[in-house]
Design a protein around this motif. Structure first.
Motif, PDB file in Angstrom:
ATOM      1  N   THR A  13       0.831  -1.212   0.000  1.00 59.50           N
ATOM      2  CA  THR A  13       0.000   0.000   0.000  1.00 59.50           C
ATOM      3  C   THR A  13       0.861   1.256   0.000  1.00 59.50           C
ATOM      4  N   GLU A  17       1.145   4.131  -2.888  1.00 60.94           N
ATOM      5  CA  GLU A  17       0.900   5.549  -2.592  1.00 60.94           C
ATOM      6  C   GLU A  17       2.079   6.418  -3.024  1.00 60.94           C
ATOM      7  N   VAL A  20       1.993   6.157  -7.246  1.00 62.47           N
ATOM      8  CA  VAL A  20       0.801   6.462  -8.045  1.00 62.47           C
ATOM      9  C   VAL A  20       0.759   7.922  -8.490  1.00 62.47           C
ATOM     10  N   SER A  21       1.364   8.791  -7.701  1.00 61.94           N
ATOM     11  CA  SER A  21       1.343  10.218  -8.037  1.00 61.94           C
ATOM     12  C   SER A  21       2.495  10.619  -8.954  1.00 61.94           C
ATOM     13  N   LEU A  39      -8.413   1.243  -1.092  1.00 64.95           N
ATOM     14  CA  LEU A  39      -7.317   1.845  -1.856  1.00 64.95           C
ATOM     15  C   LEU A  39      -7.809   2.489  -3.141  1.00 64.95           C
ATOM     16  N   GLN A  40      -8.763   1.832  -3.802  1.00 62.22           N
ATOM     17  CA  GLN A  40      -9.270   2.365  -5.066  1.00 62.22           C
ATOM     18  C   GLN A  40     -10.045   3.666  -4.857  1.00 62.22           C
ATOM     19  N   LYS A  42      -9.258   5.881  -2.614  1.00 59.02           N
ATOM     20  CA  LYS A  42      -8.311   6.942  -2.269  1.00 59.02           C
ATOM     21  C   LYS A  42      -7.382   7.320  -3.414  1.00 59.02           C
ATOM     22  N   HIS A  43      -7.045   6.357  -4.295  1.00 57.73           N
ATOM     23  CA  HIS A  43      -5.982   6.587  -5.271  1.00 57.73           C
ATOM     24  C   HIS A  43      -6.402   6.191  -6.684  1.00 57.73           C
ATOM     25  N   ASP A  44      -5.733   6.791  -7.658  1.00 56.19           N
ATOM     26  CA  ASP A  44      -5.999   6.512  -9.057  1.00 56.19           C
ATOM     27  C   ASP A  44      -5.158   5.306  -9.490  1.00 56.19           C
ATOM     28  N   LYS A 442       6.604  14.737  -3.106  1.00 57.27           N
ATOM     29  CA  LYS A 442       5.789  14.899  -4.318  1.00 57.27           C
ATOM     30  C   LYS A 442       6.615  15.429  -5.493  1.00 57.27           C
TER      31      LYS A 442
END
Length: 458
Positions: A13, A17, A20-21, A39-40, A42-44, A442
């Protein structure tokens, strides 16, 4: 990059995270529907429910054209079989697997080969945590030590205390106290707020200071931020599992080491295996046992059982009974920030150590080493400058010319085995190992792109 992550536990996880960004196509495979749904939301990313080693499930996850498979399920065997299938059926170029069993790790050079079990990179959390804790024993007073560039350069996190000559003075005064040592302070954490250091910034007692220097100068720099602690000589370890026995094995030649293990059979095995370590069968939270073994004389009490609560409670008791410092292994990330910095001196997360190792193999743009700092809030990267002034964004340019994202600092460079502290006028040359500190993760993708050579320089 198209990445398949097998296992949606804490490591899978957290890795998803992180990635994914960063412009990656992530698919997460797990057999827990609730975990995947959360998870789906919260995140793309894509999720696939099913057995991670199933060819059908891997095909559904997009294995046919995946660039990278990361197998971090709770089963070593599942991770190995999934890697084998990914190679044999789908020809996935890069396969990374978490392997925890010491038996497999001992034979890894024979086992994990293209014609045997085709895993490109093996990640062993137990080995990583053992190395982290041994480093902390080697550098008394440090909260975290991360080595880069073949151990020539280090980033160190310490707490500033009265007694350190630099405490109460501006950072610019460091060259007066250490005229022959070059060092940079990268970040200061004060009252849970990050301060980007300037020459005029005053270091205050209680600040959490992150600095970079040549590894040989770590203790000299630490001595300016706190009264340097004496070398740790008396060590007590709670838990004789793979981590506990690994720490004892590393330290027993130059420290007086005691191990407390609950399981009689395991304790007996350790007593045979560890030549210079005293092994006791008992409960590390048994007050009378700690008294009998003179806990008040112990320099460091290290709690590394598989039970977070047992580790925390035994460490709290050991500290109350006189142990000078306690280090605790904690699996649950939610506990880490709750306990560190109070009675418990240092909390170690196997997940964070694993993530750092995984990211070292996943990052693009010639990133060869990644260290997660301050429990995942900051990150340090080692990038190699490849190409030339026409194909690279960095080669032939001074550090002051580079367009770095907010919170990014180039700390140091290793060039031909010489450590160079980064200054604005330092030019980056081909094959330099460049250490970059990021206070905000980020911006990692921007650093990756900066160090990625292209055929046509833009």
């Amino acid at each position: 990059m198209k990445i398949i992550i097998l296992g949606a536990g804490q490591v899978g996880t957290t890795l998803a995270e992180n990635l994914v960004s960063e412009d990656n196509d992530i698919t997460l495979v797990d057999n827990n529907p609730q975990r995947l749904t959360n998870l789906q939301e919260k995140h793309d990313l894509r999720v696939v429910m099913g057995m991670a080693s199933s060819p059908t499930i891997l095909r559904e996850a997009g294995a046919s054209d995946a660039d990278l498979l990361v197998a971090v399920t709770n089963s070593d065997e599942t991770n190995m079989i999934a890697s084998q299938i990914a190679y044999t059926l789908f020809n996935i170029p890069t396969k990374i697997a978490r392997i925890r069993q010491a038996d497999y790790i001992r034979e890894k050079n024979k086992l994990f080969q293209p014609d045997v079990i085709p895993i490109d990179h093996v990640i062993s959390p137990e080995k990583l945590v053992t190395e982290d804790i041994v480093r902390l024993v080697d550098y008394p007073g440090a909260l975290q030590v991360a080595h880069f560039a073949d151990n020539a350069i280090s980033i160190v996190v310490v707490k500033a205390y009265y007694g350190g000559p630099l405490v109460g003075n501006a950072i610019s005064a460091m060259k007066d106290y250490l005229p022959h040592i070059d060092c940079r302070i990268l970040s200061i954490l004060r009252n849970d707020k990050t301060i980007r250091p300037q020459g005029s910034t005053i270091i205050e007692a209680g600040d959490e200071v992150t600095f970079i220097c040549a590894t040989e100068h770590i203790k000299a720099v630490m001595s300016q931020l706190q009264r340097l602690e004496k070398a740790y000589k008396k060590i007590m370890i709670a838990g004789g599992g793979n981590i506990g026995s690994g720490i004892a094995k590393n330290l027993e030649d130059h420290c007086y080491v005691k191990v407390i293990e609950r399981n009689p059979q395991r304790a007996s095995l350790l007593a045979e295996k560890l030549a210079k370590t005293l092994v006791f069968c008992g409960d590390p939270s048994d007050q009378s046992l700690l008294f009998e073994e003179h806990i008040e004389n112990i320099d460091v009490f290290i709690a590394v059982t598989s039970d977070d609560e047992a580790n925390i409670m035994s460490a709290l008791l050991a500290k109350r009974l006189g142990a000078k410092k306690v280090i605790v292994l904690i699996q649950r990330m939610a506990y880490i920030n709750l306990v560190q910095g109070g009675t418990i001196d240092i909390a170690i997360s196997p997940q964070q150590a694993t993530i750092s190792a995984l990211l070292s193999h996943v990052r693009k743009g010639d990133i060869v080493k990644v260290a997660s700092l301050r429990h995942g809030f900051a990150e340090a990267l080692e990038a190699i400058a490849h190409g030339n002034s026409h194909t690279s964004n960095v080669i032939g340019r001074s550090i002051g010319e580079l367009k770095l994202p907010t919170g990014a600092i180039i700390g140091a460079i290793l060039r031909n085995n010489v450590v160079i502290m980064a200054r604005k006028n330092v030019m980056i040359e081909e094959n330099d190992h460049v250490i970059v500190y990021l206070s905000d993760k980020k911006y990692v993708s921007e650093i990756e792109k900066l160090f990625q050579p292209s055929v046509f320089f833009i």
